[in-house]
Enzyme design. Structure first.
Site, PDB file in Angstrom:
ATOM      1  N   TYR A 122      10.993   3.573  -0.068  1.00  0.00           N
ATOM      2  CA  TYR A 122      10.472   2.201  -0.115  1.00  0.00           C
ATOM      3  C   TYR A 122       9.291   2.106  -1.086  1.00  0.00           C
ATOM      4  O   TYR A 122       9.259   1.253  -1.972  1.00  0.00           O
ATOM      5  CB  TYR A 122      10.061   1.747   1.281  1.00  0.00           C
ATOM      6  CG  TYR A 122       9.328   0.425   1.290  1.00  0.00           C
ATOM      7  CD1 TYR A 122       9.984  -0.751   0.943  1.00  0.00           C
ATOM      8  CD2 TYR A 122       7.982   0.356   1.635  1.00  0.00           C
ATOM      9  CE1 TYR A 122       9.313  -1.973   0.935  1.00  0.00           C
ATOM     10  CE2 TYR A 122       7.306  -0.852   1.630  1.00  0.00           C
ATOM     11  CZ  TYR A 122       7.975  -2.010   1.286  1.00  0.00           C
ATOM     12  OH  TYR A 122       7.303  -3.217   1.270  1.00  0.00           O
ATOM     13  N   ASP A 131       0.830  -1.214   0.000  1.00  0.00           N
ATOM     14  CA  ASP A 131       0.000   0.000   0.000  1.00  0.00           C
ATOM     15  C   ASP A 131       0.862   1.261   0.000  1.00  0.00           C
ATOM     16  O   ASP A 131       0.367   2.355  -0.283  1.00  0.00           O
ATOM     17  CB  ASP A 131      -0.935   0.017   1.212  1.00  0.00           C
ATOM     18  CG  ASP A 131      -0.185   0.015   2.546  1.00  0.00           C
ATOM     19  OD1 ASP A 131       0.860  -0.675   2.653  1.00  0.00           O
ATOM     20  OD2 ASP A 131      -0.637   0.689   3.481  1.00  0.00           O
TER      21      ASP A 131
END
Length: 230
Positions: free
Chosen positions: A67, A43
């Protein structure tokens, strides 16, 4: 996956090497063998968008940390390298095996701190989809058995909350006598910025294999397995 989010922030080259370019190489191998390639994403490819309702697979990505950016590139390279690529976006994981390299998971941390300190301070302005790794595994096996179409799928438990709301339920359902204070993320600074909203819609998945159970039910199952359920 190189998933230590804060550490990744200062190691972008390694993050893109592992989370993007290595993924591409694996996808190329799958393509060469006419195999299906399964890639687990996150997500965290979201966070910078204006939308504040459950995000579906077609919503534009907007990562807010290294990330997330590296995982977004991994999605793209995998799909370019292998035509039969299945991408599962998952979120806010908890499972009995803990998190590799992270020393457990959020549930374990809240239980430990609740018992030790009796008072927790948890951010209440980051919205997400708590998800059981057990349920992801079951969903993936079903998706492979049923040969769902290639592409991106959001595989999360149903429902959403904040980290504070998640912590409150962990403490309440495990019967620990501890208070849980809501704080803004500004009071808990981290090297990597976290998404303020990364709730994933699982409607696409539900239409094919059925809706995953609510995260509260999955949490109860986890707590029961670990012997924590009050």
């Amino acid at each position: 996956s190189y998933h230590k989010t804060d550490e990744v922030e200062g190691n972008a080259q390694q993050a893109f090497t592992i989370n993007a370019h290595l993924v591409a190489l694996l996808a190329e191998l799958a393509q060469a063998k006419s195999a299906r390639f399964v890639h687990v994403s996150t997500d965290y490819v979201f966070g910078g968008q204006d939308k504040r309702e459950p995000l579906d697979e077609a919503d534009p990505r907007a990562p807010v940390n290294v990330y997330g950016a590296s995982k977004a590139m991994g999605e793209d390279l995998a799909r370019l390298a292998c035509e039969n690529t299945l991408i599962l976006r998952v979120a806010s994981l908890f499972g009995v095996a803990g998190a590799s390299g992270k020393g457990g998971n959020f549930v374990e941390t809240m239980i430990r701190f609740g018992r030790e300190r009796g008072h927790l301070r948890v951010v209440a302005d980051q919205h997400m989809s708590p998800t059981s790794t057990k349920d992801i595994g079951a969903a993936l096996l079903t998706m492979l058995r049923d040969e769902v179409p290639s592409g991106i799928w959001h595989v999360v438990n149903s429902g959403a909350t904040t980290w504070h709301g998640f912590a409150e339920e962990i403490i309440r359902r495990s019967g620990i006598k501890a208070s849980v204070e809501a704080i803004p993320s500004s009071e808990f600074p981290t090297p990597a910025r976290r998404p303020a909203y990364s709730v994933l819609s699982n409607e696409k998945l539900a239409s094919v294999i059925g809706a995953p159970r609510p995260w509260q039910e999955a949490l109860d199952n986890y707590l029961a397995e670990k012997g924590y359920l009050a």
